[in-house]
Design an enzyme around this catalytic site. Structure first.
Site, PDB file in Angstrom:
ATOM      1  N   ASP A   1    -109.551 -19.541 -47.488  1.00  0.00           N
ATOM      2  CA  ASP A   1    -109.908 -19.775 -46.095  1.00  0.00           C
ATOM      3  C   ASP A   1    -111.122 -20.695 -46.013  1.00  0.00           C
ATOM      4  OD1 ASP A   1    -109.613 -19.115 -43.278  1.00  0.00           O
ATOM      5  OD2 ASP A   1    -111.561 -18.171 -43.520  1.00  0.00           O
TER       6      ASP A   1
ATOM      7  N   THR B   1    -109.211 -24.212 -40.500  1.00  0.00           N
ATOM      8  CA  THR B   1    -110.617 -24.371 -40.843  1.00  0.00           C
ATOM      9  C   THR B   1    -110.814 -25.276 -42.062  1.00  0.00           C
ATOM     10  OG1 THR B   1    -110.454 -22.325 -42.070  1.00  0.00           O
ATOM     11  CG2 THR B   1    -111.328 -22.198 -39.859  1.00  0.00           C
ATOM     12  N   THR B   2    -109.808 -25.346 -42.934  1.00  0.00           N
ATOM     13  CA  THR B   2    -109.920 -26.259 -44.066  1.00  0.00           C
ATOM     14  C   THR B   2    -109.624 -27.676 -43.595  1.00  0.00           C
ATOM     15  OG1 THR B   2    -108.865 -24.500 -45.310  1.00  0.00           O
ATOM     16  CG2 THR B   2    -109.294 -26.530 -46.489  1.00  0.00           C
TER      17      THR B   2
ATOM     18  N   ASP C   1    -105.995 -15.123 -39.412  1.00  0.00           N
ATOM     19  CA  ASP C   1    -105.523 -16.471 -39.074  1.00  0.00           C
ATOM     20  C   ASP C   1    -104.204 -16.394 -38.315  1.00  0.00           C
ATOM     21  OD1 ASP C   1    -107.664 -17.385 -40.474  1.00  0.00           O
ATOM     22  OD2 ASP C   1    -106.547 -18.851 -41.669  1.00  0.00           O
TER      23      ASP C   1
HETATM   24  P1  ADP Z   1    -106.255 -24.495 -42.882  1.00  0.00           P
HETATM   25  O1  ADP Z   1    -107.382 -23.611 -43.300  1.00  0.00           O
HETATM   26  O2  ADP Z   1    -106.746 -25.802 -42.359  1.00  0.00           O
HETATM   27  O3  ADP Z   1    -105.282 -23.829 -41.989  1.00  0.00           O
HETATM   28  P2  ADP Z   1    -104.228 -24.399 -44.880  1.00  0.00           P
HETATM   29  O4  ADP Z   1    -104.527 -24.209 -46.329  1.00  0.00           O
HETATM   30  O5  ADP Z   1    -103.667 -23.260 -44.115  1.00  0.00           O
HETATM   31  O6  ADP Z   1    -105.547 -24.910 -44.220  1.00  0.00           O
HETATM   32  O7  ADP Z   1    -103.265 -25.650 -44.777  1.00  0.00           O
HETATM   33  C1  ADP Z   1    -102.815 -26.133 -43.572  1.00  0.00           C
HETATM   34  C2  ADP Z   1    -102.053 -27.408 -43.782  1.00  0.00           C
HETATM   35  O8  ADP Z   1    -100.907 -27.201 -44.598  1.00  0.00           O
HETATM   36  C3  ADP Z   1    -101.540 -27.947 -42.467  1.00  0.00           C
HETATM   37  O9  ADP Z   1    -101.722 -29.333 -42.424  1.00  0.00           O
HETATM   38  C4  ADP Z   1    -100.054 -27.574 -42.499  1.00  0.00           C
HETATM   39  O10 ADP Z   1     -99.297 -28.489 -41.751  1.00  0.00           O
HETATM   40  C5  ADP Z   1     -99.730 -27.651 -43.946  1.00  0.00           C
HETATM   41  N1  ADP Z   1     -98.615 -26.782 -44.331  1.00  0.00           N
HETATM   42  C6  ADP Z   1     -98.564 -25.445 -44.227  1.00  0.00           C
HETATM   43  N2  ADP Z   1     -97.382 -24.957 -44.703  1.00  0.00           N
HETATM   44  C7  ADP Z   1     -96.680 -26.028 -45.128  1.00  0.00           C
HETATM   45  C8  ADP Z   1     -95.395 -26.207 -45.755  1.00  0.00           C
HETATM   46  N3  ADP Z   1     -94.601 -25.175 -46.009  1.00  0.00           N
HETATM   47  N4  ADP Z   1     -95.007 -27.453 -46.063  1.00  0.00           N
HETATM   48  C9  ADP Z   1     -95.813 -28.500 -45.812  1.00  0.00           C
HETATM   49  N5  ADP Z   1     -97.022 -28.393 -45.252  1.00  0.00           N
HETATM   50  C10 ADP Z   1     -97.469 -27.191 -44.909  1.00  0.00           C
HETATM   51 MG    MG Z   2    -104.023 -22.258 -42.293  1.00  0.00          MG
END
Ligand code: ADP
Ligand code: MG
Length: 535
Positions: A69, A102-103, A400
């Site tokens: 996170d 948040t990332t 989240d």
């Molecule tokens: P955050 O803390 O920003 O939510 P995450 O590690 O949850 O970070 O990553 C979010 C990113 O990953 C977003 O840009 C989302 O579109 C992408 N994402 C999430 N699941 C998938 C998936 N199955 N395939 C491709 N992209 C994905």
């Molecule tokens: Mg996320």
């Protein structure tokens, strides 16, 4: 620092303890600030996306946490540099406002800063860069709205909500169980949601963690679960039609202050004192019982003497109920928090259908559930897992997911993930750049490059070649005029994110782009840093 004027009215600056301070000005200041902030963003970029890495963080006193996170990572990094701290706040404001993304917001800010650095090297004035970014940001946000789609949150057993929750959970340690956990989160939010007003009070969802079992044992309990049991094993295990007395005063006789003495010189004296203490307890129990209460929940403890008396007087009681639980119970059951025994009255009691002890799995430990609360429905998600680290991360992940669902209830528009939305915006911003004839054109183009950085980063993190995959996706988006083409991170064989059902909320994406632009603009405005020499 203070400003003074000499005899001729010319201003000059006085720096206190100048010898011990460091001062950076102009380009040097911009660059040093940008580099510091970029360092933070770079650490986070490997955590983005479904195949992003987790970080292990060890606190000064040796507590270990493993997390994906963004907000938690930057918070625990103990960053000193003042501009880098702006990125920590950036992540936290995304967390507070939206809960997810948040990332992504920090990574995007990092990409923007990287672009700003090259622009500065080209000799473009920081304010021009700032202006260009601002205009590009507006274009991107407008475009996001045009490519967003409304979803029907209730169709098909709330399938869309579950999918959105799955996207949020997909990048976490608990991703194997994302579907089950996503469903739990959706049910929890819908249970407490006010769909007519499109409002959700997240305080009514309690997340209780308990180590033991495994993540798939996580479940939803309707009612408030508290990790306590009745104060005496012989008290009834279930109280129906509970009338709850919520106390924040201790069940004990008043203690003499240290400056007073009690002299006990004979057995009689001792007996008197004992009887008087007993009388205190008896009076307290009476006050509670007379109000009509049939269970007492106490924020403080009480000793065995009091416990025994409570049992004798058939008043089930629970001790050491935490402050947050006390507040939640008050909200859900309509109980007033009572700070003094003299103030107990029947109207101040909270009402619930049932208070009972429950047992989970094969362990001996029992917990209490308060069901059918009078005022509002409250639910608890009980998270299980093999270790403290896992349950903590599961808690953050479910948080989240819950936030994503709440945001969708407030605003049911989505965009597709996997970098597709960012890519579509980048294409739009690039087109816009061609229409601008001033210097800002360069900054606008760079903004588009920074947006492309997100799909690049996603591809990189899942082992694809970032340049080829982004180029391929971009070409296809342009050719088919389809803003849903992104990066196939899970190698499912399609790069259409609608087919992969990667739902992200419009509100989160908008907020990400806006917040990141704002912070970068703020960093670009700082041209003078005065600080103690030792950092
Ligand atoms: P955050 O803390 O920003 O939510 P995450 O590690 O949850 O970070 O990553 C979010 C990113 O990953 C977003 O840009 C989302 O579109 C992408 N994402 C999430 N699941 C998938 C998936 N199955 N395939 C491709 N992209 C994905
Ligand atoms: Mg996320």
């Amino acid at each position: 620092m203070s400003l003074a004027f000499d005899d001729y009215g010319r201003p000059y600056i006085i720096l206190r303890d100048q010898g011990q301070k460091k001062r950076m000005k102009g380009l040097e200041a911009y660059k040093s600030n940008i580099l510091a902030a970029k360092a933070v963003a770079n650490t986070l970029s490997s955590s983005l996306g479904p195949k992003g890495m987790d970080k292990m963080l060890v606190s000064p006193d040796g507590d270990v946490s493993v997390t994906n996170d963004g907000a938690t990572i930057v918070e625990k990094m103990e960053i000193q540099h003042p501009t880098a701290k702006l990125l920590v706040e950036l992540s936290q404001s995304q967390d507070a406002e939206i809960g997810d993304g948040t990332t992504g917001v920090v990574v995007l800010a990092g990409k923007l800063l990287e672009q700003a650095l090259t622009l500065l090297d080209k000799g473009i004035h920081p304010l021009k860069i700032s202006d260009g970014f601002d205009r590009a940001c507006d274009v991107a946000i407008k475009h996001l709205e045009t490519i967003s789609e409304e979803i029907d949150i209730q169709a098909n057993d709330n399938e869309a909500l579950v999918q959105a929750a799955c996207t949020a959970l997909g990048s976490k340690v608990v991703s194997k169980r994302k579907r089950e956990l996503g469903k739990i989160a959706v049910t929890a939010v819908l249970d407490v949601a006010d769909l007519a007003r499109r409002d959700v009070n997240l305080d009514l969802i309690k997340i209780q963690t308990k180590t033991g079992g495994s993540v798939e044992d996580t479940r939803l309990i309707s009612g408030i679960l508290i990790d306590k049991d009745m104060s005496h094993p012989q008290m009834p295990k279930e109280v129906k039609d509970a009338k709850i007395c919520l106390l924040t005063c201790p069940f004990e006789p008043p203690k003499p202050k240290t400056k007073h003495n009690i002299n006990i010189s004979s057995a009689d004296d001792y007996k008197k004192l004992y009887l008087q203490e007993q009388q205190y307890f008896v009076d307290m129990v009476k006050l509670v019982k007379n109000s009509g209460a049939n269970i007492a929940l106490c924020q403080w403890g009480f000793d065995d003497e009091a416990n025994h008396l409570l049992l004798q007087n058939e008043l089930p009681a629970v001790r050491w109920v935490s402050g947050t639980d006390v507040e939640l119970i008050a909200m859900a059951t309509g109980a007033r928090i009572i700070p003094r025994f003299q103030e107990i009255t029947p109207e101040k009691l909270g009402k619930a259908g049932c208070v009972k002890e429950v047992q989970f799995g094969t362990s001996n430990e029992r917990m209490l559930v308060i069901e059918n609360c009078q005022c509002t429905k409250a639910v608890t998600i009980l998270i299980r897992g093999g270790s403290q680290m896992i349950v903590d991360e599961a808690k953050r992940s479910i948080h989240d997911a819950i936030c994503v669902i709440r945001n969708l209830i407030k605003d049911n528009r989505i965009v597709y993930g996997g970098g597709s939305a960012e890519l579509a915006c980048a294409i739009q911003v690039l087109q816009y750049a061609d229409e601008v004839s001033s210097v800002e054109q360069y900054a606008i183009r760079s903004f588009a490059d920074a947006l492309e950085g997100i799909p690049c980063c996603l591809a990189d993190n899942c082992g694809l070649n970032p340049i080829t995959s982004v180029a391929q996706a971009k070409a296809l988006q342009l050719k088919e005029n389809n803003p849903r083409i992104g990066i196939d991170c899970m190698e499912l064989g399609t790069i259409d994110m609608k087919e992969q059902r990667i739902y992200e909320t419009l509100s989160s994406k908008k907020q990400q782009i806006q917040l990141a632009t704002q912070v970068v603009k703020m960093i670009l405005k700082i041209d003078d840093v005065i600080a103690p020499d030792d950092y």
